[in-house]
Design a protein around this motif. Structure first.
Motif, PDB file in Angstrom:
ATOM      1  N   LEU A   4       0.848  -1.197   0.000  1.00 49.41           N
ATOM      2  CA  LEU A   4       0.000   0.000   0.000  1.00 49.41           C
ATOM      3  C   LEU A   4       0.884   1.248   0.000  1.00 49.41           C
ATOM      4  O   LEU A   4       1.809   1.359   0.804  1.00 49.41           O
ATOM      5  CB  LEU A   4      -0.895   0.017   1.240  1.00 49.41           C
ATOM      6  CG  LEU A   4      -2.095  -0.940   1.218  1.00 49.41           C
ATOM      7  CD1 LEU A   4      -2.691  -1.068   2.613  1.00 49.41           C
ATOM      8  CD2 LEU A   4      -3.149  -0.473   0.232  1.00 49.41           C
ATOM      9  N   VAL A  57      -1.933   5.780   8.386  1.00 51.40           N
ATOM     10  CA  VAL A  57      -0.950   4.893   9.020  1.00 51.40           C
ATOM     11  C   VAL A  57      -1.597   3.548   9.312  1.00 51.40           C
ATOM     12  O   VAL A  57      -2.674   3.486   9.908  1.00 51.40           O
ATOM     13  CB  VAL A  57      -0.414   5.512  10.334  1.00 51.40           C
ATOM     14  CG1 VAL A  57       0.516   4.537  11.042  1.00 51.40           C
ATOM     15  CG2 VAL A  57       0.307   6.825  10.066  1.00 51.40           C
ATOM     16  N   ARG A  60       2.693  -2.150   8.492  1.00 47.06           N
ATOM     17  CA  ARG A  60       3.615  -2.206   7.344  1.00 47.06           C
ATOM     18  C   ARG A  60       3.876  -3.627   6.866  1.00 47.06           C
ATOM     19  O   ARG A  60       4.549  -3.820   5.865  1.00 47.06           O
ATOM     20  CB  ARG A  60       4.954  -1.611   7.750  1.00 47.06           C
ATOM     21  CG  ARG A  60       5.171  -0.149   7.477  1.00 47.06           C
ATOM     22  CD  ARG A  60       4.231   0.731   8.171  1.00 47.06           C
ATOM     23  NE  ARG A  60       4.595   2.138   7.982  1.00 47.06           N
ATOM     24  CZ  ARG A  60       3.753   3.136   8.005  1.00 47.06           C
ATOM     25  NH1 ARG A  60       2.469   2.906   8.218  1.00 47.06           N
ATOM     26  NH2 ARG A  60       4.150   4.368   7.841  1.00 47.06           N
ATOM     27  N   CYS A 102       5.494  -2.390  18.473  1.00 51.38           N
ATOM     28  CA  CYS A 102       5.305  -1.970  17.076  1.00 51.38           C
ATOM     29  C   CYS A 102       5.957  -0.607  16.831  1.00 51.38           C
ATOM     30  O   CYS A 102       5.532   0.396  17.398  1.00 51.38           O
ATOM     31  CB  CYS A 102       3.838  -1.901  16.690  1.00 51.38           C
ATOM     32  SG  CYS A 102       3.638  -1.246  15.010  1.00 51.38           S
ATOM     33  N   PRO A 103       6.973  -0.548  15.962  1.00 48.48           N
ATOM     34  CA  PRO A 103       7.725   0.692  15.768  1.00 48.48           C
ATOM     35  C   PRO A 103       6.941   1.779  15.050  1.00 48.48           C
ATOM     36  O   PRO A 103       7.433   2.899  14.901  1.00 48.48           O
ATOM     37  CB  PRO A 103       8.920   0.268  14.914  1.00 48.48           C
ATOM     38  CG  PRO A 103       8.800  -1.198  14.694  1.00 48.48           C
ATOM     39  CD  PRO A 103       7.451  -1.662  15.133  1.00 48.48           C
ATOM     40  N   TYR A 104       5.756   1.477  14.567  1.00 49.14           N
ATOM     41  CA  TYR A 104       4.945   2.456  13.856  1.00 49.14           C
ATOM     42  C   TYR A 104       3.692   2.839  14.648  1.00 49.14           C
ATOM     43  O   TYR A 104       2.875   3.627  14.174  1.00 49.14           O
ATOM     44  CB  TYR A 104       4.545   1.904  12.478  1.00 49.14           C
ATOM     45  CG  TYR A 104       5.750   1.540  11.656  1.00 49.14           C
ATOM     46  CD1 TYR A 104       6.433   2.518  10.935  1.00 49.14           C
ATOM     47  CD2 TYR A 104       6.241   0.245  11.655  1.00 49.14           C
ATOM     48  CE1 TYR A 104       7.566   2.201  10.218  1.00 49.14           C
ATOM     49  CE2 TYR A 104       7.389  -0.079  10.939  1.00 49.14           C
ATOM     50  CZ  TYR A 104       8.047   0.906  10.223  1.00 49.14           C
ATOM     51  OH  TYR A 104       9.176   0.589   9.532  1.00 49.14           O
TER      52      TYR A 104
ATOM     53  N   GLY B 381       4.672   1.403  21.432  1.00 48.07           N
ATOM     54  CA  GLY B 381       5.702   1.031  20.458  1.00 48.07           C
ATOM     55  C   GLY B 381       6.482   2.232  19.946  1.00 48.07           C
ATOM     56  O   GLY B 381       7.680   2.131  19.666  1.00 48.07           O
ATOM     57  N   LEU B 382       5.800   3.367  19.857  1.00 40.93           N
ATOM     58  CA  LEU B 382       6.479   4.588  19.415  1.00 40.93           C
ATOM     59  C   LEU B 382       7.457   5.071  20.487  1.00 40.93           C
ATOM     60  O   LEU B 382       8.581   5.457  20.198  1.00 40.93           O
ATOM     61  CB  LEU B 382       5.462   5.684  19.100  1.00 40.93           C
ATOM     62  CG  LEU B 382       4.478   5.390  17.959  1.00 40.93           C
ATOM     63  CD1 LEU B 382       3.483   6.535  17.813  1.00 40.93           C
ATOM     64  CD2 LEU B 382       5.221   5.156  16.653  1.00 40.93           C
ATOM     65  N   ARG B 385      10.475   2.996  20.424  1.00 38.09           N
ATOM     66  CA  ARG B 385      11.352   3.335  19.315  1.00 38.09           C
ATOM     67  C   ARG B 385      12.169   4.598  19.614  1.00 38.09           C
ATOM     68  O   ARG B 385      13.349   4.672  19.311  1.00 38.09           O
ATOM     69  CB  ARG B 385      10.513   3.541  18.055  1.00 38.09           C
ATOM     70  CG  ARG B 385      11.379   3.595  16.817  1.00 38.09           C
ATOM     71  CD  ARG B 385      10.568   3.398  15.590  1.00 38.09           C
ATOM     72  NE  ARG B 385      11.413   3.340  14.419  1.00 38.09           N
ATOM     73  CZ  ARG B 385      10.945   3.326  13.187  1.00 38.09           C
ATOM     74  NH1 ARG B 385       9.638   3.333  12.991  1.00 38.09           N
ATOM     75  NH2 ARG B 385      11.763   3.282  12.158  1.00 38.09           N
ATOM     76  N   TYR B 407       2.719   8.379  14.928  1.00 40.15           N
ATOM     77  CA  TYR B 407       3.905   8.109  14.121  1.00 40.15           C
ATOM     78  C   TYR B 407       4.417   9.343  13.393  1.00 40.15           C
ATOM     79  O   TYR B 407       5.626   9.563  13.283  1.00 40.15           O
ATOM     80  CB  TYR B 407       3.574   6.988  13.131  1.00 40.15           C
ATOM     81  CG  TYR B 407       4.682   6.649  12.180  1.00 40.15           C
ATOM     82  CD1 TYR B 407       5.896   6.151  12.652  1.00 40.15           C
ATOM     83  CD2 TYR B 407       4.527   6.815  10.814  1.00 40.15           C
ATOM     84  CE1 TYR B 407       6.922   5.839  11.786  1.00 40.15           C
ATOM     85  CE2 TYR B 407       5.544   6.500   9.934  1.00 40.15           C
ATOM     86  CZ  TYR B 407       6.742   6.015  10.419  1.00 40.15           C
ATOM     87  OH  TYR B 407       7.757   5.706   9.549  1.00 40.15           O
ATOM     88  N   TYR B 421       5.091   6.767   1.510  1.00 40.35           N
ATOM     89  CA  TYR B 421       4.392   8.049   1.343  1.00 40.35           C
ATOM     90  C   TYR B 421       5.017   8.780   0.158  1.00 40.35           C
ATOM     91  O   TYR B 421       6.205   9.074   0.157  1.00 40.35           O
ATOM     92  CB  TYR B 421       4.489   8.893   2.607  1.00 40.35           C
ATOM     93  CG  TYR B 421       3.805   8.229   3.780  1.00 40.35           C
ATOM     94  CD1 TYR B 421       2.430   7.987   3.755  1.00 40.35           C
ATOM     95  CD2 TYR B 421       4.524   7.831   4.896  1.00 40.35           C
ATOM     96  CE1 TYR B 421       1.796   7.366   4.815  1.00 40.35           C
ATOM     97  CE2 TYR B 421       3.892   7.207   5.960  1.00 40.35           C
ATOM     98  CZ  TYR B 421       2.530   6.978   5.916  1.00 40.35           C
ATOM     99  OH  TYR B 421       1.911   6.358   6.968  1.00 40.35           O
TER     100      TYR B 421
END
Lengths: 150, 429
Positions: A4, A57, A60, A102-104, B381-382, B385, B407, B421
């Motif tokens: 996507l 968002v 991924r 989850c890094p996003y 999760g953010l 990170r 994010y 994006y």
């Protein structure tokens, strides 16, 4: 493998994709049926806005997914054939390790059903519902991209 | 062709075998376990005890995993020691097994305090499926249980026992539950939730004796109080299983010391998971972070490097996620600041007691070092990170605790540049 992509110049932030996503993941598959369901279907996608631009968002489907590593129930697995992170609801205990890593920030806990809410690319349908629903064609569903920059 | 030997058949061990096989399809891999089960989800044994999951659902991999990946599995075999000079391990029955590369992923075991009666029948640790089965087997004749320790494992056991209609008291030495994971405010919110669901929590007291002739009758606390019970579960932390390497010449502290490649001080030996002590990003020193996700992460890196890769581990961040009766909580990195060090740190706090939402971020010089989240965990999760990448948050610090933080707010500060994006003005498909 299809991915996507989002054309940021075209996204109006209308959230049609969020609606379509929630409907596509509801029992009744219908907006008016959906709102009367016992546990409300939640969108797997969120449109976030910054400086006048809108960015949808969602998961991924990382090739080295942290959520799969963290899943202590082996409910999340990486399907390398289809390039997707799959989730087996029967195995999931709602420990939220996936949300934790989850890094996003693309996995949301549904505290009612105890199931992590994340994009499954509408894998049982011909194409993701968000793609169909986007009125401006900002969501692009296509083979993985090679970017040519001017 | 090499011979890879892996001691341990859980999170780190399995991740390592999968990583080795990713790079090397032919070498021999031998996995050794002192249990008589295929790899299972250790953290799910409380769900099994609660009656929420059937036994087959806690298998971590399918039964044909070992065969499909050409892995030799030794079950029910206890390793006595590792001989690093001769590159072999010695089993309890004195038989030997050679290796080219060894992974020590022996995990940890429950600590039992040295108190009177601790060896009695009816006193359990809670670590293995065997423990869960034994406990479960006794439940039909058990009305009351005492859990010693208010950490993650203790509370999960208490939760499970409560769901099986057992009266449960959790006896906690500290002044709060989950003292290794939460600050006092967060601990209060969760304790409230546990108590309103019928789990008694006794804080600031320790058990000094387990009473009973044959069967357990009661526990005695240091305050002199006595609680009747017919079962005791000890959940006062775990210690790494390092005995087998103590004579092998590997450096160890609490756990086996590993560098950023998960290699021990002996080049042919690696370690991963609950047994290993490796660099912690937020503490800035080595520590044992005994949790499932880190064991998998380390096992994978160890496996790849054992098979010839040179992958560097950025280090771990201590973290935990729990939920009791619908109230979730997550803790990342530094969750509590000592009173005397307060000046050096900054804390951002959001608290809504009524809604049971509490969020706290711990920063130092605009670098995020830790977080405690109760009720609203979606951005965890953010935060993780930001912690791992040591991003300076000065520009967006005011947004961190906002409801709509996401994010986008960190996207431009990240090392990774994503291509999903598209700005048409800049690029063409």
């Amino acid at each position: 493998m299809k991915q996507l992509y989002y054309d940021i110049e075209k996204c109006l932030g209308c959230k049609s994709c969020e609606f379509a996503c929630a409907v596509a993941h509801s029992k009744s598959q219908d907006l008016f049926g959906m709102i009367f369901e016992e546990s409300l279907s939640l969108p797997r996608k969120k449109v976030l806005s910054s400086k006048g631009k809108n960015y949808p968002v969602s998961c991924r489907h990382c090739k080295e997914p942290k959520c799969v590593e963290a899943c202590m129930a082996a409910a999340l697995v990486y399907d390398s054939q289809n390039g997707m992170v799959l989730h087996d609801e029967r195995r999931c205990v709602g420990c939220w390790n996936c949300v934790m890593v989850c890094p996003y920030g693309a996995i949301r806990p549904d505290l009612k059903t105890k199931i992590p809410i994340r994009c499954d690319r509408c894998k049982d349908k011909s194409e993701p519902a968000c793609v169909k629903a986007c009125p401006t064609g900002a969501i692009i569903w296509q083979e993985e991209l090679i970017l040519y920059t001017k | 062709m090499k011979q890879f030997v892996i001691i341990g058949n859980s999170a780190a061990g399995i991740a390592a075998t999968e990583a080795i096989r990713q790079r090397d399809k032919t070498s021999k891999i031998i996995v050794i376990s002192d249990e008589d089960y295929y790899a299972y989800c250790r953290c799910l044994i409380s769900y099994y005890l609660a009656g929420e999951l059937k036994e087959e659902m806690i298998l971590y991999r399918s039964k044909d995993f070992y065969e499909n990946n050409n892995i030799e599995l030794y079950l029910n075999r206890r390793v006595l020691r590792v001989d690093a000079k001769k590159n072999h391990i010695v089993f309890e029955d004195k038989s030997k097994l050679g290796f080219d590369v060894l992974l020590v992923a022996t995990g940890a075991r429950p600590k039992f305090p040295e108190i009177k009666g601790i060896k009695k029948n009816g006193v359990f640790g809670f670590r293995t499926i065997k423990d869960a089965k034994q406990l479960s087997g006794l439940l039909p004749v058990t009305k009351t249980a005492c859990v010693l320790g208010g950490g993650l494992v203790g509370l999960k056991v208490a939760d499970a026992l409560r769901k099986r209609n057992t009266e449960v008291k959790v006896i906690v030495k500290s002044k709060q539950i989950l003292s290794q994971m939460l600050d006092i405010e967060a601990a209060h919110l969760l304790q409230e939730r546990l108590e309103s669901n019928g789990i008694d929590v006794i804080l600031g007291q320790d058990v000094t004796e387990i009473i009973g002739n044959g069967d357990i009758k009661a526990v005695k606390l240091d305050s002199g109080k006595i609680f009747g019970c017919s079962m005791v579960v000890v959940a006062k932390g775990v210690s790494p299983n390092i005995e087998i390497i103590k004579e092998a010449g590997l450096k160890f502290n609490e756990g086996i010391l590993c560098d950023n490649f998960m290699q021990t001080t002996v080049p042919s030996i690696y370690a991963a998971g609950d047994v290993c002590e490796s660099f912690d990003i937020t503490l800035g020193k080595t520590t044992v972070n005994a949790i499932w996700p880190i064991a998998v992460e380390q096992g994978r890196i160890a496996g790849l490097n054992m098979a010839g890769d040179k992958l560097e581990y950025v280090g771990s961040v201590g973290m935990n996620s729990i939920e009791f009766f619908g109230l979730p909580a997550i803790s990342l990195g530094v969750y509590k600041v000592k009173e005397e060090e307060r000046k050096a740190f900054e804390e951002l706090v959001y608290l809504d007691r009524k809604a049971k939402v509490y969020k706290k971020l711990v920063l130092k010089d605009d670098i995020l070092l830790g977080a405690v989240l109760v009720g609203d965990i979606k951005n965890s999760g953010l935060y993780l990170r930001i912690i791992k990448e040591r991003i300076k948050v000065s520009d967006f610090k005011h947004k961190l605790l906002r409801e709509n933080f996401g994010y986008l707010d960190i996207m431009h500060h990240l090392k990774e540049k994503e291509n999903l994006y598209i700005h048409r003005s800049k690029a063409y498909v």
